[in-house]
Structures are given as C-alpha cells and as structure tokens.
Design an enzyme around this catalytic site. Structure first.
Site, PDB file in Angstrom:
ATOM      1  N   TYR A  38     -34.808 -39.991 -46.214  1.00 28.65           N
ATOM      2  CA  TYR A  38     -33.834 -38.893 -46.067  1.00 28.65           C
ATOM      3  C   TYR A  38     -32.874 -39.186 -44.899  1.00 28.65           C
ATOM      4  CZ  TYR A  38     -31.954 -34.328 -44.804  1.00 28.65           C
ATOM      5  OH  TYR A  38     -31.104 -33.313 -44.466  1.00 28.65           O
TER       6      TYR A  38
ATOM      7  N   SER B  99     -25.184 -34.460 -45.084  1.00 35.37           N
ATOM      8  CA  SER B  99     -25.651 -33.601 -46.198  1.00 35.37           C
ATOM      9  C   SER B  99     -24.870 -33.793 -47.492  1.00 35.37           C
ATOM     10  CB  SER B  99     -25.562 -32.129 -45.797  1.00 35.37           C
ATOM     11  OG  SER B  99     -26.598 -31.809 -44.922  1.00 35.37           O
TER      12      SER B  99
ATOM     13  N   TYR C 120     -24.024 -23.431 -47.684  1.00 36.27           N
ATOM     14  CA  TYR C 120     -25.096 -22.676 -47.022  1.00 36.27           C
ATOM     15  C   TYR C 120     -24.713 -21.212 -46.804  1.00 36.27           C
ATOM     16  CZ  TYR C 120     -26.042 -27.568 -45.996  1.00 36.27           C
ATOM     17  OH  TYR C 120     -26.223 -28.917 -46.092  1.00 36.27           O
TER      18      TYR C 120
ATOM     19  N   VAL D  92     -22.536 -32.655 -41.529  1.00 34.91           N
ATOM     20  CA  VAL D  92     -22.305 -32.495 -40.082  1.00 34.91           C
ATOM     21  C   VAL D  92     -21.568 -33.685 -39.465  1.00 34.91           C
ATOM     22  CG1 VAL D  92     -24.176 -30.861 -39.624  1.00 34.91           C
ATOM     23  CG2 VAL D  92     -24.637 -33.328 -39.559  1.00 34.91           C
TER      24      VAL D  92
ATOM     25  N   LYS E 114     -26.757 -35.058 -50.389  1.00 35.55           N
ATOM     26  CA  LYS E 114     -27.817 -34.290 -51.065  1.00 35.55           C
ATOM     27  C   LYS E 114     -27.570 -34.045 -52.557  1.00 35.55           C
ATOM     28  CE  LYS E 114     -29.162 -31.847 -46.798  1.00 35.55           C
ATOM     29  NZ  LYS E 114     -28.993 -30.560 -46.075  1.00 35.55           N
TER      30      LYS E 114
HETATM   31  O1  DON Z   1     -30.815 -32.882 -41.936  1.00 39.39           O
HETATM   32  C1  DON Z   1     -29.952 -33.044 -41.075  1.00 39.39           C
HETATM   33  O2  DON Z   1     -30.036 -32.448 -40.028  1.00 39.39           O
HETATM   34  C2  DON Z   1     -28.737 -33.954 -41.277  1.00 39.39           C
HETATM   35  N1  DON Z   1     -29.076 -35.277 -41.347  1.00 39.39           N
HETATM   36  C3  DON Z   1     -27.856 -33.500 -42.361  1.00 39.39           C
HETATM   37  C4  DON Z   1     -27.361 -32.130 -42.054  1.00 39.39           C
HETATM   38  C5  DON Z   1     -26.037 -31.765 -42.602  1.00 39.39           C
HETATM   39  O3  DON Z   1     -25.149 -32.565 -42.784  1.00 39.39           O
HETATM   40  C6  DON Z   1     -25.841 -30.313 -42.813  1.00 39.39           C
HETATM   41  N2  DON Z   1     -24.613 -29.992 -43.454  1.00 39.39           N
HETATM   42  N3  DON Z   1     -23.639 -29.422 -43.120  1.00 39.39           N
END
Ligand code: DON
Length: 368
Positions: free
Chosen positions: A208, A82, A260, A278, A85
């Site tokens: 994405y 993320s 978040y 993550v 983003k």
């Molecule tokens: O969209 C997802 O599930 C992941 N590829 C990215 C999520 C993420 O890193 C959330 N952040 N803390």
C-alpha cells in the site's frame, strides 16, 4: 510557463483547431487566475512530502479521442498517493470478480476523513468503501501475486497500462511513510482483529505504501482519467487498461467517496467522479469525453488540493461537464469530447459552514 497541445489522433481539421484553441485558453485562464492563490498547506504528516514547493501548479486535459492539452508544471513528477486507490480497486475486481470483492469492501461513503480509524463496519466485516484508507488497504491485501515483488510488479504494470509508460516509485517518500505510518498500521491491525483482512499485514502495508509512492505527472493523471472516460481503453496507446465491465464500479465509488468528507459538496459543485491525493494531485473524469489532471501541493483542511478544486470547478463550468448538466445536453455522447458550455449560472458562494457568507445573488429576493 508552458502551454501546449499534443494531438495524437490523426489529422486536425480547421474546426478542431478552433476548439483546441478554446480549450487551451480556458486552461491558461484558470492557471493565471489561480496561480496567485496561497491558501492551503503542503502535507507534512509524511515528512518527505513537506519538501515539495507550494508554487508548483499544472493542469492537463486528455480527451477520450487522444488529444492532450496542458499548461504549467504538467510534467512535474509527484507521488500519486490516494489517487492510486480506485485503480487498485479495479485490479482487485479484475483479479477476483465483483461478487467476491463486494464481500471484502462496501460502497458507502463515510463522510469522514480518509484515515478515519473508527468507521469500520463491524457487522458486515467490511470497510465502508475502497477509497478510505481501511478499504484501500483491504483491496491492496487481496491483489494476486506469487510473492510481494510479483504483486508490486502487477501494480506497476497496471499503472503502465493506464499511463502508457513505465512508472517508478519515489523511494524516499515510500520509506518516509513506511517509518511514520503508524495510523495506517493501526487501521490494518484493527481490520485483522475484526477478520476484515487476512494474510500478512506488514506485507499488505508495504505494498500500500509503495502504490502511494508511485510517481506521476498531472499529464499522467489526465491520461488515466481519459482511459476511464474511454471505457477502459487508453486513448494514446489504444490498449485496454481494465475490463470495460469494471469501469462503472470505479467511477461510482469515485463519485460518491472520492473526496471523503467533501464528497457531497464536490458532487454538488463539480459533479464528476474524482480522486484526490495528499501529494497535491487531483484526477477527475467526464465519462465519454475527457480526463482532468491537476497538480498543486497546498491542501485544504480535508486533504484536497485547494487550486485543484477551483480548477475542476472552472473546467466543469466552461465545458458543461457536471454530469447532471450533460444529462440535459442535446449533443449525442462522443461526437465532440469537449462540448459547448451550458447556460450561464451565477457563481456559487462557498459553503456557509466554512465561515463564508452566501453570495448576494443567491439570497432570496426581498421586496420592501
Ligand atoms: O494513507 C495515506 O496516508 C497516504 N499514503 C495516502 C493518503 C491520501 O492521499 C489521502 N487523500 N487525499
């Protein structure tokens, strides 16, 4: 364990050397202090992510004048997830301008998890912000390019500008998320249904998932942060990564939405624009001064790296970096990217809602 400073900005004065030693010693102390912490769990909802060692731990600070301070596993490559983003949001702004982008995504924090499926603003036909998955997929879907390869190359080029070197994707993580990312597929199709995105949904999702699987080190994150801190110019290469006019847009949403459902607590305790991933990465920006990159895979229940939160809190306290401390700091911006620490504050106990009791220092004083 490695501990080093790379200075790429001209000659080093005696005074700077003393400062550099202090910065390194703060980073080293934080690394030693939090290395034994075993709280948190490595993400496993993307099966490939679960293979990463929970012991990996790196910290890096890159200053807006091009100095890099690093400790631990600072050059270990992990997937950006993320943290990509806000940077892709910046590319969307560059491609389309602010007015159009504002019609496609809002700037309101949701207070919900990153992958919330219910919080779509059906009235405005926009996802709430570009950092929740819905908004991020919407932003990726409008990146310009003649075909999917051209779009991916533009994103790779974007991260090359921010990091100063070529970037590769981790194909196993990409494939792992591509085959298991049903929730993101559901979010994207729901947005298609509401008219929030158009075009080829599967193509947007692939792009994405690819942007999330790009490999970076925490040194890269710090340099990316330093680029934002330096108003869009990478301090190591001297090249512009993003038009200066969009840096404020990016930092604003990072400040309000980057963590978040922990965003408010983060703003209160650490007080910096930031973004977590993550994969265990965390990027924070001290505008005008420096970027922070931390890597430690175990995550808390909200998906944020446990050690990274502690480290950022330590850095904020050591260098007076909370943006509302900076506002009251007497030194003019830019004379010294890592200024003196603010007055001592009592340590803050954890949030009571998480089952912790407040520190006695913070309880009201009662007389008998
Ligand atoms: O969209 C997802 O599930 C992941 N590829 C990215 C999520 C993420 O890193 C959330 N952040 N803390």
């Amino acid at each position: 364990m490695s501990l080093q400073v790379n200075v790429s900005a001209g000659a080093v004065s005696v005074r700077q050397s003393a400062e550099q030693l202090r910065i390194l010693s703060v980073l080293n102390d934080l690394h030693l202090k939090y290395k034994p912490l075993t709280d948190g769990k490595v993400a496993d909802y993307i099966p490939q992510l679960a293979k990463v060692s929970p012991d990996l731990f790196g910290i890096c600070i890159a200053t807006a004048d091009g100095q890099v301070f690093e400790v631990g596993d600072y050059d270990y490559l992990f997937t950006i997830q993320s943290i990509s983003k806000p940077f892709v949001y910046g590319l969307a702004l560059e491609d389309h301008g602010r007015e159009y982008v504002r019609t496609r995504v809002g700037v309101e924090p949701t207070g919900d998890a990153f992958n919330s499926i219910i919080k779509l603003d059906e009235r405005s036909k926009r996802p709430h912000n570009p950092l929740v998955n819905a908004g991020a997929i919407a932003m990726t879907s409008i990146i310009k390019g003649t075909d999917p390869t051209d779009k991916l190359n533009r994103i790779l080029d974007l991260f090359q500008r921010y990091t100063g070197h070529g970037i590769l994707a981790d194909m196993s993580v990409f494939m792992s998320e591509r085959t298991t990312g049903h929730r993101n597929r559901a979010i994207a199709h729901l947005m298609l249904n509401f008219g929030m995105i158009d075009g080829n949904v599967d193509e947007a999702l692939d792009l994405y998932f690819q942007q999330c699987s790009l490999m970076v080190s925490c040194r890269d994150l710090a340099v990316m942060g330093a680029t934002l801190a330096n108003h869009g110019v990478n301090p190591l290469t001297g090249k512009r990564a993003i038009p200066a006019e969009y840096v404020r847009d990016i930092l604003s949403v990072m400040f309000t939405c980057g963590l978040y459902d922990y965003a408010g607590e983060w703003a209160y305790r650490i007080g910096l624009p930031a973004k977590s991933g993550v994969g265990g990465g965390m990027l924070a920006v001290v505008p005008g001064r420096f970027g922070i990159g931390v890597f430690s895979p175990p995550l808390d229940e909200r998906g944020n790296s446990v050690r990274a939160i502690k480290v950022c809190e330590g850095i904020t306290e050591a260098f007076g970096a909370h943006i509302f401390d900076v506002a009251f700091c007497s030194s003019p911006i830019g004379t010294n990217p890592l200024r003196e620490a603010p007055p001592e504050r009592p340590a803050l106990a954890s949030d009571t809602r998480n089952g912790h009791t407040p520190s006695p220092q913070l309880e009201p004083h009662r007389t008998a």
